[in-house]
Design a protein around this motif. Structure first.
Motif, PDB file in Angstrom:
ATOM      1  N   GLU A   1       0.862  -1.189   0.000  1.00 52.73           N
ATOM      2  CA  GLU A   1       0.000   0.000   0.000  1.00 52.73           C
ATOM      3  C   GLU A   1       0.896   1.236   0.000  1.00 52.73           C
ATOM      4  O   GLU A   1       1.741   1.391   0.888  1.00 52.73           O
ATOM      5  N   VAL A   2       0.698   2.106  -0.988  1.00 50.30           N
ATOM      6  CA  VAL A   2       1.582   3.253  -1.152  1.00 50.30           C
ATOM      7  C   VAL A   2       0.776   4.545  -1.330  1.00 50.30           C
ATOM      8  O   VAL A   2      -0.441   4.526  -1.565  1.00 50.30           O
ATOM      9  N   GLN A   3       1.501   5.636  -1.254  1.00 53.12           N
ATOM     10  CA  GLN A   3       0.950   6.964  -1.538  1.00 53.12           C
ATOM     11  C   GLN A   3       2.013   7.770  -2.267  1.00 53.12           C
ATOM     12  O   GLN A   3       3.198   7.704  -1.918  1.00 53.12           O
ATOM     13  N   THR A   4       1.618   8.476  -3.300  1.00 47.43           N
ATOM     14  CA  THR A   4       2.582   9.299  -4.030  1.00 47.43           C
ATOM     15  C   THR A   4       3.060  10.445  -3.144  1.00 47.43           C
ATOM     16  O   THR A   4       2.374  10.841  -2.193  1.00 47.43           O
TER      17      THR A   4
ATOM     18  N   LYS B   1      -3.300   6.991  -4.035  1.00 46.84           N
ATOM     19  CA  LYS B   1      -3.104   6.079  -2.918  1.00 46.84           C
ATOM     20  C   LYS B   1      -3.752   4.748  -3.254  1.00 46.84           C
ATOM     21  O   LYS B   1      -4.832   4.704  -3.834  1.00 46.84           O
ATOM     22  N   GLY B   2      -3.081   3.636  -2.897  1.00 43.99           N
ATOM     23  CA  GLY B   2      -3.645   2.315  -3.158  1.00 43.99           C
ATOM     24  C   GLY B   2      -2.562   1.259  -3.123  1.00 43.99           C
ATOM     25  O   GLY B   2      -1.442   1.493  -2.651  1.00 43.99           O
ATOM     26  N   TYR B   3      -2.895   0.073  -3.643  1.00 42.91           N
ATOM     27  CA  TYR B   3      -1.979  -1.060  -3.621  1.00 42.91           C
ATOM     28  C   TYR B   3      -1.318  -1.251  -4.985  1.00 42.91           C
ATOM     29  O   TYR B   3      -1.972  -1.167  -6.020  1.00 42.91           O
ATOM     30  N   ILE B   4      -0.013  -1.525  -4.944  1.00 38.47           N
ATOM     31  CA  ILE B   4       0.707  -1.808  -6.183  1.00 38.47           C
ATOM     32  C   ILE B   4       1.534  -3.082  -5.979  1.00 38.47           C
ATOM     33  O   ILE B   4       1.884  -3.441  -4.854  1.00 38.47           O
ATOM     34  N   PHE B   5       1.843  -3.749  -7.087  1.00 43.07           N
ATOM     35  CA  PHE B   5       2.661  -4.964  -7.039  1.00 43.07           C
ATOM     36  C   PHE B   5       4.103  -4.566  -6.775  1.00 43.07           C
ATOM     37  O   PHE B   5       4.723  -3.845  -7.567  1.00 43.07           O
ATOM     38  N   GLY B   6       4.646  -5.016  -5.627  1.00 44.27           N
ATOM     39  CA  GLY B   6       5.933  -4.535  -5.148  1.00 44.27           C
ATOM     40  C   GLY B   6       7.129  -4.825  -6.031  1.00 44.27           C
ATOM     41  O   GLY B   6       8.188  -4.220  -5.859  1.00 44.27           O
ATOM     42  N   ALA B   7       6.968  -5.737  -6.999  1.00 43.08           N
ATOM     43  CA  ALA B   7       8.090  -6.069  -7.882  1.00 43.08           C
ATOM     44  C   ALA B   7       8.543  -4.882  -8.708  1.00 43.08           C
ATOM     45  O   ALA B   7       9.686  -4.858  -9.186  1.00 43.08           O
ATOM     46  N   TYR B   8       7.678  -3.899  -8.867  1.00 46.73           N
ATOM     47  CA  TYR B   8       7.996  -2.758  -9.727  1.00 46.73           C
ATOM     48  C   TYR B   8       8.344  -1.508  -8.939  1.00 46.73           C
ATOM     49  O   TYR B   8       8.178  -0.380  -9.405  1.00 46.73           O
ATOM     50  N   LEU B   9       8.853  -1.736  -7.713  1.00 47.35           N
ATOM     51  CA  LEU B   9       9.385  -0.648  -6.899  1.00 47.35           C
ATOM     52  C   LEU B   9      10.855  -0.908  -6.617  1.00 47.35           C
ATOM     53  O   LEU B   9      11.277  -2.052  -6.436  1.00 47.35           O
TER      54      LEU B   9
END
Length: 271
Positions: free
Chosen positions: A71-74, A80-88
């Motif tokens: 769960e991230v926020q710009t 704000k929301g959930y993203i697939f962590g492989a692309y961080l």
């Protein structure tokens, strides 16, 4: 008094690093829940920086990559929301939330310190025997062990290796971990009464940074028409386990129980 109240509040809420993470995909979907099946609520372009709100403990395999939903926020707080962590990625770690990646070349394991281990399909070094060709097939992450289990196959047989993501050390085990109720131990089993390429028995390990093998037992496997092989197991208490055995055509069943008494694992009833 105010200082004490403030300290209690801090200890009761998760503290997440204020480190910024950068999107490294051309376009990354933002979702309302930690799943690739959930609603898309936004998109982030490559280079956008975000901060972490929470780690979901939800892992998924997408395009051969096993990673966690975050769960991230710009930074500007517009999304704000959930993203697939492989692309961080971060300055400290290029793959902070990814556990492993599988493709035609083999499997790459990503350690917590930012380093990686490549398990490459093919022949071992200085070995030209085609029967020694090894194929790394699957990777499974186990949060309670902070480890991944790698399945591999060879011309005759194969096996499983468990890699610790903290230090990269590994051991061979007979199957995927099945945890005791309080997760003090895990057990695994392997079955083979037909060609005898694999062990035919169970192992019990104590959870540790590197799992400690406490017990190993092999069932008779010399005659596939008479012998039985494990097909499942069940922890009946923290220190006792039930193993279900079946014959080659799965028409007959036997139950074998093991128990830890006086600091030793013992078979209670023989098959």
């Amino acid at each position: 008094m105010n200082k004490i109240i403030f300290l209690i509040l801090v200890l009761n809420f998760p503290i997440f690093s204020q480190e910024n993470f950068t999107v490294n995909a051309n376009t990354l979907r933002v979702r309302n829940l930690p799943s690739s099946n959930s609603e898309i609520v936004g998109k982030l372009n490559k280079g956008i920086e975000v901060t972490i709100i929470s780690k979901s403990d939800k892992f998924e395999e997408i395009n051969g990559i096993i990673s966690e939903w975050i769960e991230v926020q710009t930074i500007d707080k517009t999304q704000k929301g959930y993203i697939f962590g492989a692309y961080l990625e971060s300055k400290k770690n290029p793959n902070p939330f990814t556990k492993c990646f599988k493709n035609k070349k083999g499997i790459t394991i990503f350690l917590n310190n930012g380093k990686s281990i490549l398990l490459k399909n093919g022949l071992p070094k200085n070995d030209e025997d085609p029967q020694e060709f090894i194929q790394f097939n699957n990777c499974t992450f186990y949060k309670d062990l902070d480890s991944v289990v790698i399945e591999y196959s060879m011309h005759e047989g194969g096996g499983n290796e468990i890699y610790n993501l903290k230090n990269g050390k590994f051991i061979q085990i007979w199957g995927h971990p099945i945890f005791s109720k309080n997760k003090k131990y895990f057990a695994c089993f392997s079955a083979d009464i037909e060609v005898e390429f694999y062990p035919n028995g169970i192992q019990i390990y104590q959870l540790n940074l590197t799992p400690i093998k406490e017990f190993e037992y092999e069932f008779e496997s010399s005659d596939m028409n008479k012998n039985f092989q494990p097909t499942d197991l069940e922890w009946t208490s923290e220190d006792s386990i039930k193993v279900i055995l079946k014959n080659i055509d799965l028409t007959k069943t036997k139950i074998v129980n093991f128990q830890k008494t006086d600091k030793k694992w013992k078979i209670i009833n023989k098959p």
